[in-house]
Design an enzyme around this catalytic site. Structure first.
Site, PDB file in Angstrom:
ATOM      1  N   LYS A  48       0.414 -13.650   5.861  1.00 18.47           N
ATOM      2  CA  LYS A  48       0.264 -12.561   5.046  1.00 18.47           C
ATOM      3  C   LYS A  48       0.659 -11.499   5.549  1.00 18.47           C
ATOM      4  CE  LYS A  48      -0.948 -10.011   1.690  1.00 18.47           C
ATOM      5  NZ  LYS A  48      -0.263 -10.021   0.273  1.00 18.47           N
TER       6      LYS A  48
ATOM      7  N   CYS B 226      -0.555  -2.398   0.003  1.00 24.36           N
ATOM      8  CA  CYS B 226      -0.280  -3.606   0.427  1.00 24.36           C
ATOM      9  C   CYS B 226       0.688  -3.286   1.558  1.00 24.36           C
ATOM     10  CB  CYS B 226       0.178  -4.722  -0.355  1.00 24.36           C
ATOM     11  SG  CYS B 226      -0.672  -4.887  -1.660  1.00 24.36           S
TER      12      CYS B 226
HETATM   13  N1  SAJ Z   1      10.049  -0.455  -2.344  1.00 24.27           N
HETATM   14  C1  SAJ Z   1      11.092   0.193  -2.019  1.00 24.27           C
HETATM   15  N2  SAJ Z   1      12.340  -0.339  -1.898  1.00 24.27           N
HETATM   16  C2  SAJ Z   1      12.438  -1.720  -2.009  1.00 24.27           C
HETATM   17  C3  SAJ Z   1      11.314  -2.378  -2.506  1.00 24.27           C
HETATM   18  C4  SAJ Z   1      10.263  -1.665  -2.874  1.00 24.27           C
HETATM   19  O1  SAJ Z   1      11.254   1.671  -1.804  1.00 24.27           O
HETATM   20  O2  SAJ Z   1      13.639  -2.239  -1.980  1.00 24.27           O
HETATM   21  C5  SAJ Z   1       8.812   0.192  -2.759  1.00 24.27           C
HETATM   22  C6  SAJ Z   1       8.303   0.233  -3.973  1.00 24.27           C
HETATM   23  O3  SAJ Z   1       8.834   1.346  -4.664  1.00 24.27           O
HETATM   24  C7  SAJ Z   1       6.860   0.522  -3.554  1.00 24.27           C
HETATM   25  C8  SAJ Z   1       6.366  -0.331  -2.379  1.00 24.27           C
HETATM   26  O4  SAJ Z   1       8.023  -0.091  -1.805  1.00 24.27           O
HETATM   27  O5  SAJ Z   1       6.664   1.811  -3.512  1.00 24.27           O
HETATM   28  C9  SAJ Z   1       5.949  -1.721  -2.576  1.00 24.27           C
HETATM   29  O6  SAJ Z   1       6.541  -2.132  -3.726  1.00 24.27           O
HETATM   30  P1  SAJ Z   1       6.652  -3.680  -3.807  1.00 24.27           P
HETATM   31  O7  SAJ Z   1       7.207  -4.209  -5.479  1.00 24.27           O
HETATM   32  O8  SAJ Z   1       7.755  -4.165  -2.943  1.00 24.27           O
HETATM   33  O9  SAJ Z   1       5.413  -4.633  -3.472  1.00 24.27           O
HETATM   34  P2  SAJ Z   1       3.892  -4.383  -3.758  1.00 24.27           P
HETATM   35  O10 SAJ Z   1       3.220  -3.473  -2.879  1.00 24.27           O
HETATM   36  O11 SAJ Z   1       3.588  -4.092  -5.345  1.00 24.27           O
HETATM   37  O12 SAJ Z   1       3.390  -5.957  -3.415  1.00 24.27           O
HETATM   38  C10 SAJ Z   1       3.781  -6.478  -2.187  1.00 24.27           C
HETATM   39  C11 SAJ Z   1       4.223  -7.797  -2.350  1.00 24.27           C
HETATM   40  N3  SAJ Z   1       4.681  -8.292  -1.033  1.00 24.27           N
HETATM   41  C12 SAJ Z   1       6.011  -8.974  -0.672  1.00 24.27           C
HETATM   42  O13 SAJ Z   1       6.832  -8.655  -1.734  1.00 24.27           O
HETATM   43  C13 SAJ Z   1       6.426  -9.083   0.609  1.00 24.27           C
HETATM   44  C14 SAJ Z   1       3.425  -8.746  -2.943  1.00 24.27           C
HETATM   45  O14 SAJ Z   1       3.795 -10.272  -3.198  1.00 24.27           O
HETATM   46  C15 SAJ Z   1       1.931  -8.875  -2.371  1.00 24.27           C
HETATM   47  O15 SAJ Z   1       1.168  -9.868  -3.012  1.00 24.27           O
HETATM   48  C16 SAJ Z   1       1.445  -7.466  -2.410  1.00 24.27           C
HETATM   49  O16 SAJ Z   1       2.365  -6.766  -1.746  1.00 24.27           O
HETATM   50  C17 SAJ Z   1      -0.033  -7.704  -1.759  1.00 24.27           C
HETATM   51  O17 SAJ Z   1      -1.034  -7.647  -2.194  1.00 24.27           O
HETATM   52  O18 SAJ Z   1       0.025  -7.722  -0.425  1.00 24.27           O
END
Ligand code: SAJ
Length: 432
Positions: free
Chosen positions: A215, A269
């Site tokens: 995780k 997360c």
């Molecule tokens: N972000 C970027 N660039 C990207 C992707 C995301 O700047 O290319 C930023 C987003 O804008 C945001 C942050 O990263 O601020 C996180 O967003 P996200 O959509 O990537 O993820 P979370 O935090 O909503 O959810 C994550 C997910 N983990 C992964 O994709 C590995 C989700 O599957 C998990 O269940 C969740 O964390 C968790 O609960 O741990």
């Protein structure tokens, strides 16, 4: 095996993960009790309503509550399966706090009986499930716990991390593969039988320690890769090159897949979990730690650039598009967009117009700044400067003719056709 209708499940923690999980299990026909320490959350759920915003969750919860398959309470009751989905925050020094997990395990201990299974879903440092086991052993010396007494244990204890994406939780709860880590293989098999009742994705068993680290690894992987994109975006600014174009071109290589730069990494997360690995083994995590620092520093970089841009155009009104931590959700916790907009509001006051379709009022960070919450059409009408902070669909769909003559800082790359060249501040070199 007991049928779905006979299975009793308790879910501890009715937050972003616990409530959808409880509702999805209740939909299979099992009798689910959601336990939460907050009375208002319990009351809301019992009235068939939800206290969090998540696609389709309201309809699901009202249905399973109406059918009597989901109830909530501040008090635990005996059950067959206990799912712990409480927060694991970290302290100032990034030390993980598993206090809520241990408190939940203490609550479970009071009603545990032979044959039950305890499953931890909260993101946790490696070794937490074993700590839960040790605590249960201490509190219930009458029960044989797994891993201490061979395979003849009275109860099963496993770790099965949630992996759902906010905004897609109900879909991903069913469709995602699950990693199920048992204290012993028998524990893993017991938990596997439970998840197979409602998960369509593959369920793969392993040890609790491997599942815990898996995780943390998933979110650290994402953080490191976003950090790479964020670092590239700063280099591209220095080189006066469009980073979005470079990434699009580089990603045409069959083995390159660069993520998207942005104003930083938000949410609870990805910006948190990598610290659990760093805290556990600082000497061997320079890359993971640096990625965290790069992503945190990106917010300051964006603030400095945006301030320079606004300061260069005295008197012009400024639209900040978005406050949420990512696209199409109403969650502003740890949001880089909110940090940037609040910093600009503190400096430029009533010149600032914030557009956030998911907010009814501006958050407290904007109190006394004079900044306004404005709708998109008005912002387009009155603001010559536009700073894109969130890639909400509503912002993406603004056609070029409505923004062609705007001075734009697009931190999310949502308007690739925007003419470049209006804004060329000196490259910023910030510490960190
Ligand atoms: N972000 C970027 N660039 C990207 C992707 C995301 O700047 O290319 C930023 C987003 O804008 C945001 C942050 O990263 O601020 C996180 O967003 P996200 O959509 O990537 O993820 P979370 O935090 O909503 O959810 C994550 C997910 N983990 C992964 O994709 C590995 C989700 O599957 C998990 O269940 C969740 O964390 C968790 O609960 O741990």
């Amino acid at each position: 095996m007991v049928s779905d209708n006979e299975l009793k499940v308790v879910v501890l923690g009715l937050g972003y993960i616990g409530l959808p999980t409880a509702a999805v299990i209740a939909r299979t026909g099992s009798k689910v009790l959601g336990v939460d320490v907050t009375q208002s959350v319990v009351d809301t759920v019992n009235s068939g309503k939800v206290h969090i915003e998540e696609v389709d969750l309201d309809g699901l919860v009202s249905g399973v509550v109406a059918r009597g398959n989901l109830r909530a309470s501040t008090t635990i009751e005996p059950a067959d399966i206990f799912v712990i989905a409480v927060p694991t925050p970290f302290a100032e020094d990034h030390a993980p706090n598993i206090g809520y997990v241990l408190k939940a395990a203490t609550t479970v201990a009071s009603v545990l009986k032979p044959g039950d299974a305890v499953i931890l879903e909260s993101t946790s440092p490696v070794g937490t499930t074993e700590k839960v086991r040790d605590l249960l052993a201490q509190l219930r010396p009458d029960l044989k716990v797994p891993g201490k007494t061979g395979e003849s244990a009275d109860i099963a204890i496993a770790y099965c991390p949630e992996r759902v994406l906010p905004g897609r939780i109900l879909v991903e709860l069913i469709d995602n593969d699950r990693v199920i880590g048992g204290i012993t293989p028998r524990c893993a098999r017991k938990a596997l039988a439970f998840y197979r009742r409602f998960v369509r994705g593959a369920c793969v068993t392993t040890t609790s320690r491997a599942a815990e680290m898996t995780k943390l690894t998933e979110n650290a992987f994402r953080d490191v890769n976003i950090a790479f994109a964020n670092e590239l975006s700063r280099v591209a600014d220095t080189m006066d090159v469009d980073v979005w174009e470079v990434i699009r071109l580089a990603n045409r290589h069959p083995r390159v897949n660069i993520l998207s730069p942005g104003p930083g990494v938000g949410g609870h997360c990805i910006a948190v979990d990598p610290w659990f690995l760093v805290h556990a083994d600082r000497a061997n995590t320079p890359l993971i730690r640096t990625a965290r620092e790069v992503n945190d520093a990106k917010v300051d970089y964006v603030i400095a650039r945006a301030e320079a841009m606004v300061a260069e155009h005295p008197g012009l009104l400024v639209a900040c598009l978005g406050l949420a931590f990512k696209a199409n959700i109403d969650d502003f916790r740890e949001s880089p967009a909110l940090k940037v907009a609040a910093a600009l509001a503190a400096r430029f006051g009533d010149r600032l117009h914030v557009v956030e379709p998911y907010a009814a009022t501006l958050p407290a960070a904007f109190d006394d700044t004079g900044a306004n919450l404005t709708d998109l059409d008005t912002a387009i009408e009155i603001c010559p400067i536009m700073i894109v902070l969130v890639d909400h669909d509503m912002f993406k769909s603004v056609p070029l003719d409505e923004r062609a003559d705007k001075i734009v800082y697009d931190t999310r790359g949502i308007w690739p056709d925007q003419p470049r060249g209006q804004f060329r501040p000196e490259p910023l070199r910030l510490a960190g």
